[in-house]
Design a protein around this motif. Structure first.
Motif, PDB file in Angstrom:
ATOM      1  N   ILE A  92      -9.661  -0.816  -5.170  1.00 53.35           N
ATOM      2  CA  ILE A  92      -8.405   0.100  -5.938  1.00 53.35           C
ATOM      3  C   ILE A  92      -7.133  -0.225  -6.036  1.00 53.35           C
ATOM      4  O   ILE A  92      -6.571   1.251  -6.759  1.00 53.35           O
ATOM      5  CB  ILE A  92      -8.841   1.901  -5.907  1.00 53.35           C
ATOM      6  N   GLY A  93      -7.442  -1.784  -6.301  1.00 53.88           N
ATOM      7  CA  GLY A  93      -5.778  -1.414  -5.871  1.00 53.88           C
ATOM      8  C   GLY A  93      -4.514  -1.768  -5.557  1.00 53.88           C
ATOM      9  O   GLY A  93      -3.683  -1.341  -5.425  1.00 53.88           O
ATOM     10  N   GLU A  94      -5.512  -1.391  -4.143  1.00 53.07           N
ATOM     11  CA  GLU A  94      -4.744  -0.856  -2.830  1.00 53.07           C
ATOM     12  C   GLU A  94      -5.202  -1.538  -1.667  1.00 53.07           C
ATOM     13  O   GLU A  94      -5.930  -2.035  -1.679  1.00 53.07           O
ATOM     14  CB  GLU A  94      -4.646   0.307  -2.652  1.00 53.07           C
ATOM     15  N   GLN A  95      -3.545  -2.344  -0.839  1.00 55.77           N
ATOM     16  CA  GLN A  95      -4.166  -2.661   0.678  1.00 55.77           C
ATOM     17  C   GLN A  95      -3.743  -1.846   1.781  1.00 55.77           C
ATOM     18  O   GLN A  95      -2.720  -1.761   2.955  1.00 55.77           O
ATOM     19  CB  GLN A  95      -3.790  -4.078   0.502  1.00 55.77           C
ATOM     20  N   PRO A  96      -4.504  -0.380   1.823  1.00 51.57           N
ATOM     21  CA  PRO A  96      -3.967   0.644   2.772  1.00 51.57           C
ATOM     22  C   PRO A  96      -3.624   0.158   4.025  1.00 51.57           C
ATOM     23  O   PRO A  96      -4.460  -0.529   4.746  1.00 51.57           O
ATOM     24  CB  PRO A  96      -4.896   1.730   2.339  1.00 51.57           C
ATOM     25  N   LEU A  97      -2.729   0.483   4.663  1.00 55.13           N
ATOM     26  CA  LEU A  97      -2.386   1.227   6.081  1.00 55.13           C
ATOM     27  C   LEU A  97      -2.846   2.233   6.849  1.00 55.13           C
ATOM     28  O   LEU A  97      -3.283   3.553   6.232  1.00 55.13           O
ATOM     29  CB  LEU A  97      -0.477   0.868   6.466  1.00 55.13           C
ATOM     30  N   ILE A  98      -4.047   1.773   7.865  1.00 55.22           N
ATOM     31  CA  ILE A  98      -4.324   3.233   7.480  1.00 55.22           C
ATOM     32  C   ILE A  98      -4.063   3.336   9.541  1.00 55.22           C
ATOM     33  O   ILE A  98      -4.757   2.613  10.087  1.00 55.22           O
ATOM     34  CB  ILE A  98      -6.253   3.012   7.482  1.00 55.22           C
ATOM     35  N   ALA A  99      -3.453   4.215   9.866  1.00 53.33           N
ATOM     36  CA  ALA A  99      -2.637   4.782  10.550  1.00 53.33           C
ATOM     37  C   ALA A  99      -3.485   4.803  12.397  1.00 53.33           C
ATOM     38  O   ALA A  99      -4.868   5.391  11.358  1.00 53.33           O
ATOM     39  CB  ALA A  99      -1.619   5.533  10.459  1.00 53.33           C
TER      40      ALA A  99
END
Length: 131
Positions: A74-81
Protein backbone atom coordinates in the motif's frame (compact mmCIF):
# COMPACT_ATOMS: atom_id res chain seq x y z
CA UNK A 1 23.91 -14.27 9.35
CA UNK A 2 23.90 -17.87 8.27
CA UNK A 3 21.08 -19.26 6.10
CA UNK A 4 19.73 -21.23 9.07
CA UNK A 5 19.68 -18.08 11.24
CA UNK A 6 17.78 -16.22 8.51
CA UNK A 7 15.37 -19.15 8.23
CA UNK A 8 14.77 -19.08 11.98
CA UNK A 9 14.15 -15.33 11.81
CA UNK A 10 11.65 -15.79 8.95
CA UNK A 11 9.81 -18.39 11.03
CA UNK A 12 9.44 -15.85 13.85
CA UNK A 13 7.54 -13.47 11.58
CA UNK A 14 3.91 -14.61 11.43
CA UNK A 15 1.49 -13.51 8.75
CA UNK A 16 -2.27 -13.87 9.28
CA UNK A 17 -5.02 -12.92 6.84
CA UNK A 18 -8.74 -12.19 7.02
CA UNK A 19 -10.58 -11.86 3.72
CA UNK A 20 -14.07 -10.72 2.91
CA UNK A 21 -16.38 -10.42 -0.10
CA UNK A 22 -17.18 -6.77 -0.83
CA UNK A 23 -19.45 -6.62 -3.88
CA UNK A 24 -20.12 -7.80 -7.40
CA UNK A 25 -19.92 -5.32 -10.25
CA UNK A 26 -20.41 -5.55 -14.00
CA UNK A 27 -17.51 -4.39 -16.15
CA UNK A 28 -17.88 -4.61 -19.96
CA UNK A 29 -20.84 -6.99 -19.47
CA UNK A 30 -18.68 -9.34 -17.38
CA UNK A 31 -19.09 -9.85 -13.65
CA UNK A 32 -16.25 -8.90 -11.33
CA UNK A 33 -16.19 -10.07 -7.73
CA UNK A 34 -14.46 -7.65 -5.39
CA UNK A 35 -12.72 -8.83 -2.21
CA UNK A 36 -10.86 -7.11 0.59
CA UNK A 37 -8.27 -8.61 2.88
CA UNK A 38 -6.50 -7.49 6.02
CA UNK A 39 -2.99 -8.70 6.72
CA UNK A 40 -1.37 -8.71 10.14
CA UNK A 41 2.38 -9.25 10.35
CA UNK A 42 3.67 -10.11 13.83
CA UNK A 43 7.40 -9.79 14.29
CA UNK A 44 8.12 -12.19 17.14
CA UNK A 45 11.87 -12.03 16.56
CA UNK A 46 14.42 -10.04 18.52
CA UNK A 47 15.23 -7.61 15.71
CA UNK A 48 13.45 -5.13 13.49
CA UNK A 49 12.73 -6.00 9.86
CA UNK A 50 11.76 -3.81 6.94
CA UNK A 51 9.17 -5.04 4.43
CA UNK A 52 10.82 -4.35 1.08
CA UNK A 53 8.58 -6.07 -1.49
CA UNK A 54 5.68 -8.43 -2.02
CA UNK A 55 4.75 -11.23 -4.41
CA UNK A 56 1.21 -12.55 -4.91
CA UNK A 57 -0.12 -15.51 -6.84
CA UNK A 58 -3.85 -14.94 -7.33
CA UNK A 59 -5.88 -17.87 -8.68
CA UNK A 60 -9.55 -17.60 -9.67
CA UNK A 61 -12.14 -20.37 -9.53
CA UNK A 62 -11.33 -21.49 -13.07
CA UNK A 63 -7.63 -21.91 -12.34
CA UNK A 64 -6.52 -18.71 -14.09
CA UNK A 65 -3.46 -17.29 -12.35
CA UNK A 66 -2.22 -13.73 -12.06
CA UNK A 67 1.12 -12.79 -10.50
CA UNK A 68 1.54 -9.41 -8.82
CA UNK A 69 4.76 -8.05 -7.36
CA UNK A 70 6.13 -4.71 -6.31
CA UNK A 71 7.80 -2.60 -3.69
CA UNK A 72 6.33 -2.60 -0.19
CA UNK A 73 2.62 -2.73 0.51
CA UNK A 74 0.00 0.00 0.00
CA UNK A 75 2.75 2.44 -0.95
CA UNK A 76 4.81 1.81 2.19
CA UNK A 77 7.92 -0.11 3.16
CA UNK A 78 7.23 -0.38 6.88
CA UNK A 79 9.86 -1.05 9.51
CA UNK A 80 8.41 -3.59 11.96
CA UNK A 81 10.12 -3.42 15.33
CA UNK A 82 11.01 -6.53 17.33
CA UNK A 83 7.91 -7.71 19.18
CA UNK A 84 5.64 -5.38 17.19
CA UNK A 85 3.01 -5.93 14.52
CA UNK A 86 1.96 -4.15 11.34
CA UNK A 87 -1.49 -4.34 9.78
CA UNK A 88 -2.85 -3.14 6.47
CA UNK A 89 -5.87 -3.71 4.23
CA UNK A 90 -6.03 -4.04 0.49
CA UNK A 91 -8.17 -5.77 -2.12
CA UNK A 92 -8.44 -7.54 -5.42
CA UNK A 93 -11.07 -8.60 -7.91
CA UNK A 94 -11.73 -11.89 -9.65
CA UNK A 95 -13.86 -12.93 -12.60
CA UNK A 96 -15.24 -15.81 -10.50
CA UNK A 97 -17.02 -15.74 -7.11
CA UNK A 98 -14.16 -17.61 -5.44
CA UNK A 99 -10.42 -18.01 -5.65
CA UNK A 100 -7.23 -17.98 -3.60
CA UNK A 101 -4.22 -15.82 -2.89
CA UNK A 102 -0.79 -16.74 -1.59
CA UNK A 103 2.68 -15.32 -1.79
CA UNK A 104 5.59 -13.94 0.17
CA UNK A 105 7.23 -10.79 1.47
CA UNK A 106 10.90 -10.00 1.06
CA UNK A 107 12.14 -8.35 4.22
CA UNK A 108 15.47 -6.88 5.20
CA UNK A 109 17.27 -7.01 8.53
CA UNK A 110 19.25 -4.13 10.07
CA UNK A 111 22.45 -5.58 8.58
CA UNK A 112 20.91 -5.73 5.07
CA UNK A 113 20.27 -9.48 5.00
CA UNK A 114 17.20 -10.50 2.96
CA UNK A 115 14.63 -12.93 4.30
CA UNK A 116 11.62 -14.44 2.59
CA UNK A 117 8.43 -14.60 4.69
CA UNK A 118 5.61 -16.78 3.38
CA UNK A 119 2.07 -15.44 3.10
CA UNK A 120 -0.16 -18.49 3.65
CA UNK A 121 -2.75 -19.53 1.09
CA UNK A 122 -6.14 -17.98 1.84
CA UNK A 123 -9.54 -18.11 0.21
CA UNK A 124 -11.57 -15.39 -1.42
CA UNK A 125 -15.22 -16.42 -1.58
CA UNK A 126 -18.58 -14.81 -2.15
CA UNK A 127 -20.99 -16.02 0.51
CA UNK A 128 -23.93 -18.00 -0.83
CA UNK A 129 -27.35 -17.12 0.48
CA UNK A 130 -30.84 -18.50 -0.04
CA UNK A 131 -33.69 -16.11 -0.74
Amino acid sequence: MTPSTLNTLANKIEVSVKSQFVTQIIDNNKPLFVFSYTITINNQSEQAVKLMSRYWLITDGEGEEVEVSGDGVIGEQPLIAAGASYQYSSGCHLSTPFGTMQGYYMMQTANNQSIKVTIPLFQLAQPYCVN
